[in-house]
Write a protein that holds these residues in place. Structure first.
Motif: not given
Length: 540
Positions: A505-518
């Motif tokens: 469901k999450m992949i259906q709805a969104y492109k998921i990104e992370y732009r902070r420190e690992p």
């Protein structure tokens, strides 16, 4: 000498519940490990492995090499009086409970595939095993009622502090911190219902509805940068509790609308408190055995809260059965088949091991996907093709092999529980050493799962390695996120349904990104990214 903990009355739980006529699976890396693995030594005993976990003739694994005594097993040397417990003491020892993963990597590199940790105050000696062949041999050779390392604090809660409740009926203490005939009898009662054909499949639509609610909830609470809030993990806990409440208690708990002081939030807080306390109570000096420490009191209060809530919903299920005269859910089936008390204890055990583990797995999977857009796109294409714009129905997840392979790959590299365990019921030869009865054996799947010995290019994220069409082979016992055998997670089918559905469901709805420190991973108390998981969710 073991002291006697102070006993106090159970206020909210000490009540009687009705019973009705009497009628398997809640236990299924990093780049640096490649360099570390090159230094690892070889196990004294080499045996041929099987490629699956299916039962084979145990005689194929008999050990013929000379057996060495327990005293010869390598490992950190205990000090007089202090043993090895001092190593886990803050400011004195160098072992941190939060970084057991790193400790195990260093133990493997320094001592080899079989490491003894003796002299732990108030606990049996421990043996860490890093050899998948030996894991397979021990698992395949165990008896009908294998012992898992007990949590002494939970054992005390069930069998001493709340003995009046858990011993009111024969064989009714659950599957967690229970062993032998009592464990076997209880598991048999529950498995007839929980492992029946279609037990999990019947919840596909309602679990998907909860996942849809979670997706919509996150959409509302994103900030102006479309990032999830700092307490995103708590929101995932709410999803997990809502899903498990639907399965274990036959009700929607309203967790997404939970506010401070509500029953749902109290339940979430109680589960979190249980897990935060249990690691400290089990690995540090067990002062709670002498007197009820502040942490032990918090721990007991949390367990009492969980039990009282489950009892209330079991009573509700009994009323439904009286009104409708037929069962329509897992909880009602359990009440009908095994009685109300069995249903309540089964629900308690599901909450103890099914909320934090599942939510941590989902948090870790989403975090790992956020840095792998190409993997997200493959899942999105697979989901789109399988569902074709319609609601999810039973069988749809079977058309999503790449999604399932992705989940397996995350759990290989970052297992929520970094090791499985057994407490030996007889003297056993492991890695060429005679390991005495009573030793706690920990099969270190985090280290094995990230080892080049068992997985080619182990430090690389490759879901394809789990697909049937791939030529890559791996050891079937190196990564076991749900355990194995009779002690395997009893709720595995339900956990996989929940995880696969919400990721879908999450992949259906969104492109998921992370732009902070690992984020680094640590034990808290599950193996989880350390810090706020601030994901950026872009609408598709």
């Amino acid at each position: 000498m073991r002291g006697t903990a102070v006993m106090w009355p159970l206020r909210t739980v000490n009540r009687s519940i009705c019973t009705t006529a009497s009628r398997q699976q809640v236990s299924e890396g990093s780049k640096e490990m490649g360099a570390k693995n090159s230094m690892l030594s070889t196990c004294p005993v080499h045996i041929q492995r099987a490629r699956s976990t299916h039962v084979v003739d145990a005689t194929a694994f008999e050990v013929s090499s000379p057996v060495k005594p327990w005293e010869d097993v390598p490992g950190p040397k205990p000090l007089p009086l202090l043993g090895n417990t001092w190593r886990f003491t803050p400011y004195i020892g160098s072992y941190s409970v939060e970084h057991i993963d790193r400790i195990c990597v260093s133990l493997r590199a320094k001592y080899g595939k079989c490491v003894k940790m003796a002299g732990l105050l108030g606990r049996p000696d421990m043996l860490f095993v890093f050899d998948a062949n030996e894991v397979e041999r021990v698992f395949r050779g165990e008896d009908a009622a294998p012992h898992r390392p007990s949590m002494p604090s939970l054992n005390y809660y069930k069998h001493t502090l709340r003995k009046d409740f858990f011993s009111a009926e024969e064989n009714c203490a659950g599957v967690i911190a229970v062993h032998g005939d009592s464990w076997s009898a209880f598991r048999t009662k529950v498995s007839r219902v929980a492992l029946s054909a279609g037990a999990a499949a019947q919840y596909t639509a309602p679990v998907a509805e909860v996942a849809d609610c979670f997706v919509e909830r996150i959409r509302k609470i994103r900030d102006e940068n479309m990032e999830t809030p700092e307490d995103f993990l708590n929101e995932i806990h709410k999803w997990s509790l809502e899903s498990l409440g639907l399965i274990a208690l036959d009700t929607r708990l309203g967790c997404f609308e939970a506010c401070e002081g509500s029953e749902s939030q109290r339940l979430i807080d109680a589960v979190k408190t249980f897990f935060l306390c249990v690691g400290e109570l089990e690995l540090r000096a067990p002062w709670w055995r002498l007197y009820p420490t502040a942490m032990f009191r918090r721990y007991v209060a949390a367990l009492d809260t969980i039990l009282s809530v489950t009892l209330r919903h079991v009573d509700k299920a009994l009323e439904e059965i009286k009104l409708n005269g037929s069962s329509k859910s897992l909880l009602q089936d359990l009440v009908t088949a095994a009685g109300a008390r069995v249903a309540a204890v089964a629900a308690l055990d599901m909450f103890l091991v099914g909320i934090d583990t599942t939510s941590t797995a989902v948090a870790s999977i989403l975090y790992q996907l956020s840095s792998r857009p190409h993997v997200q796109e493959k899942i999105y294409e697979e989901v789109t093709k399988a569902l074709q714009g319609r609601p999810m129905s039973p069988g749809d997840l079977n058309q999503m092999p790449y999604l399932k392979a992705t989940v397996k790959e995350v759990l290989r590299m970052y297992p929520v529980v970094i090791g499985n365990g057994r407490q030996l019921t007889k003297d056993t030869v492991i890695c060429g050493y005679n390991i005495p009865k009573g030793t706690q054996v920990i099969f270190q799947h985090y280290v094995m799962g990230n080892s080049e010995e068992y997985f080619k290019d182990a430090s690389q994220f490759r879901p394809e390695r789990w697909l049937k069409r791939t030529a890559q082979r791996h050891h079937a016992f190196a990564s076991l996120p749900f355990g194995y055998g009779k002690r395997m997670c009893l709720g595995r089918r339900f956990a996989e349904l929940e995880i696969h559905t919400v990721i879908c469901k999450m992949i259906q709805a969104y492109k998921i990104e992370y732009r902070r420190e690992p984020l680094e991973y640590h034990i808290h108390p599950m193996y989880t990214p350390n810090g706020p998981i601030r994901l950026r969710l872009v609408e598709r």
